[in-house]
Design an enzyme around this catalytic site. Structure first.
Site, PDB file in Angstrom:
ATOM      1  CB  VAL A 247      40.365  46.407  56.016  1.00 48.90           C
ATOM      2  CG1 VAL A 247      40.367  45.212  57.939  1.00 48.90           C
ATOM      3  CG2 VAL A 247      40.870  45.547  54.954  1.00 48.90           C
ATOM      4  CB  SER A 248      40.755  48.616  51.952  1.00 49.71           C
ATOM      5  OG  SER A 248      41.196  49.592  51.471  1.00 49.71           O
ATOM      6  CG  ASN A 249      37.460  49.285  48.200  1.00 45.91           C
ATOM      7  OD1 ASN A 249      37.375  50.347  48.618  1.00 45.91           O
ATOM      8  ND2 ASN A 249      37.697  49.436  46.785  1.00 45.91           N
TER       9      ASN A 249
END
Length: 578
Positions: A247-249
């Protein structure tokens, strides 16, 4: 390619059973929900086992909504005790100056008949356990191993004043000591002080290698499994299923892994990914982060009921207008101008309103300062805008770290200051808007001219994503109300670019009311509006696993009508599944 290209040997092997399991370090749901972290017996000299337990506590709480009514462990996820072993090492991608951490959790109940590895790069710039709440509750109960990487970032902070770095086990060691397994040992110029950390100071631009970090973690997992179960060896990419999730980066990292050649990867689930593609509305993170850092405090009064403090936004608006960034003779007109400028740049109304939390946390400035250093491959003391990091007093001063302050960095920090006593030192602070001079310099590294700006833009260009490998199942999951990584700049362009390139295995779930920070959902103002994203990441893992088993087709694209978490107990009806 079925065999790993290189064998990264385990440098540390530990057992975790009884009151120290893989999933919660023996804390269970109650311990993870505790507001106080697990205590150190000696705060100045925490033991490796204590650091691990506290890092697991910290990273669970930084990613998941663990509030009793939130649904974790009841509607999705698991807190079940998972006994097993951990294999850890420092790996290095070709050409890198510094290593990244890799760690594999092998449950005692690993299913050798259905060999499975879930590779989980950390979200944000977090340390090695930064994806534990994302992958482990789904994978470990199914008998899969979990392979982690910190993606060349993480919490291996270096105390430049004391000359201390961090060993593989999280404990401190001198930078000049021979034979130490230091996770980060930067070049330290004479007279340098304060704090250095890998994302800002490695000179490697780690984001450019996110995909290779993920692949090395998968390769290390095969070696670890062969050590754990020699009777069942060899473990290869030909006989072991590999699913990458983040998730995210971490979501951006698994999409970068998806583009690598070879048949080593079987499926990808990318939640709210920070990913950059050319065209289709794609924008690099540094571009929209520096834009938001400048304009959002002024635009919010026109976009959100959760506007910044009255005086602060009026001062920002006035100064931007004086500098020629905005139009309008008064603060409200200038706020309308800032809002219009951001909308014209592609910001949706939902992303603008959700961005209020990032303004409140001063997050845009913190990430911009770190990423500028990373993209430019700057070392200690070389930040192009003069930013630095130090242990800060309650006021505006700084001081050398105490052993107790330093002792908690590895377990507690998020990987990007400010936090845990380490703050951002801005040499350009000037009234009336203290942060604005430095922010203008950070923005100029993207939009301006000169050698430093060219260097940063070249670093950003190296992070550009390519389409996934042909035939690879890829499920992208993103909330429509993500104000930190807006899907209009990231997921939607990635999916469009992949399909334009003929990749027919890419699917896209858009979660209405989904934000970016599940960990904030227990905060009433945030939870009233936003729905959790982790249930959909876990559901996406279920779907790609069923597809790989031949039990179902890949799911269709979906726009999912999730509802805000709210103040009460979350019910299944609030989280409809496609």
């Amino acid at each position: 390619m079925h065999e790993p290209a290189s064998a990264i040997e385990p440098q540390r092997i530990t057992g975790h059973r009884g009151d120290d399991d893989l999933l919660t370090a023996g804390l269970g749901a109650e311990g993870l929900r505790a507001t106080a972290p697990p205590a150190f017996a000696d705060a100045a000299h925490p033991a490796a086992a204590e650091l691990r337990r506290r890092a697991i506590w910290s990273n669970w709480r930084g990613i998941a909504d663990l509030s009793p009514g939130g649904g974790y462990g009841r509607l999705y996820g698991s807190f079940a005790s998972m006994p097993g072993r951990e294999y850890s090492a420092l790996a290095r991608v070709p050409g890198a100056r510094h290593p990244h951490r890799v760690l594999v959790q092998v449950p005692d109940a690993f299913d050798a008949g259905r060999r499975c590895v879930v590779v989980a790069p950390s979200s944000g710039s977090r340390g090695i356990y930064g994806a534990i709440a994302v992958a482990a509750p789904w994978a470990l109960p199914k008998g899969c191993a979990v392979a982690y990487t910190d993606k060349g970032a993480g919490t291996d902070y270096v105390d430049l004043d004391a000359g201390l770095g961090v060993r593989l086990d999280g404990t401190p060691a001198r930078l000049d000591a021979a034979g130490e397994d230091l996770a980060f040992a930067p070049h330290v110029p004479a007279g340098a002080g304060g704090i250095a950390f890998k994302h800002a100071h490695s000179q490697d631009n780690p984001e450019a290698d996110w995909g290779r970090h993920v692949k090395q973690a998968a390769e290390f997992a095969l070696v670890a499994l062969a050590r754990a179960f020699p009777q069942d060896a060899p473990f290869t990419f030909g006989n072991t299923r590999v699913i990458a999730v983040g998730v995210s980066n971490g979501g951006g990292a698994v999409l970068r892994a998806a583009e690598l050649e070879g048949d080593w990867l079987d499926a990808v689930v990318a939640g709210e990914p920070n990913v950059y593609v050319d065209g289709h509305g794609g924008r690099p993170f540094y571009d929209f982060a520096t834009e938001a850092a400048l304009l959002m405090p002024c635009a919010l009064p026109h976009a959100s009921p959760r506007a910044p403090a009255e005086t602060a936004w009026r001062v920002r608006c006035a100064m931007l207008a004086a500098a020629g960034w905005l139009e309008g003779a008064d603060a409200l007109a200038q706020a309308r101008s800032a809002h219009a400028r951001m909308r014209a740049a592609g910001w949706t109304g939902q992303a603008l309103e959700a961005g209020a939390s990032s303004v409140d946390l001063n997050l845009w400035r913190a990430v911009a300062a770190t990423y500028a250093s990373a993209y430019g491959r700057h070392g200690v003391g070389e930040h192009p805008c003069g930013f630095a990091f130090s242990v800060q007093d309650a006021g505006s001063g700084s001081h050398p770290a105490t052993p107790a302050e330093r002792g908690a960095w590895w377990s507690d920090a998020s990987g990007i200051p400010p936090g845990n006593g380490v703050g951002l030192v801005d040499p350009h602070l000037a009234p009336p808007d203290l942060a604005l001079p430095g922010l203008l310099r950070l923005r100029a590294l993207y939009a301006g001219q000169g050698e430093e700006a060219t260097r940063v833009r070249e670093g950003i260009a190296a992070t550009r994503a390519a389409p996934p490998r042909e035939g690879l199942p890829v499920l992208v999951v993103h909330g429509t109300d993500d104000g930190l990584i807006p899907p209009a700049f990231t997921s939607a362009p990635y999916v469009a670019a992949a399909r334009a390139a003929g990749c027919d295995g890419v699917r896209y779930w858009q979660v209405r009311n989904g934000g970016h920070f599940d960990a904030f959902l227990a905060v009433p103002a945030y939870g009233a509006r936003h729905a959790p994203m982790l249930p959909y990441v876990h559901a996406a893992l279920d779907r790609v696993s069923a597809y790989l088993d031949g039990r179902a087709a890949l799911p269709a694209d979906a726009v999912i009508d999730a509802r805000g978490r709210g103040a009460g107990v979350v019910e299944a009806a609030q989280l409809p599944m496609p």
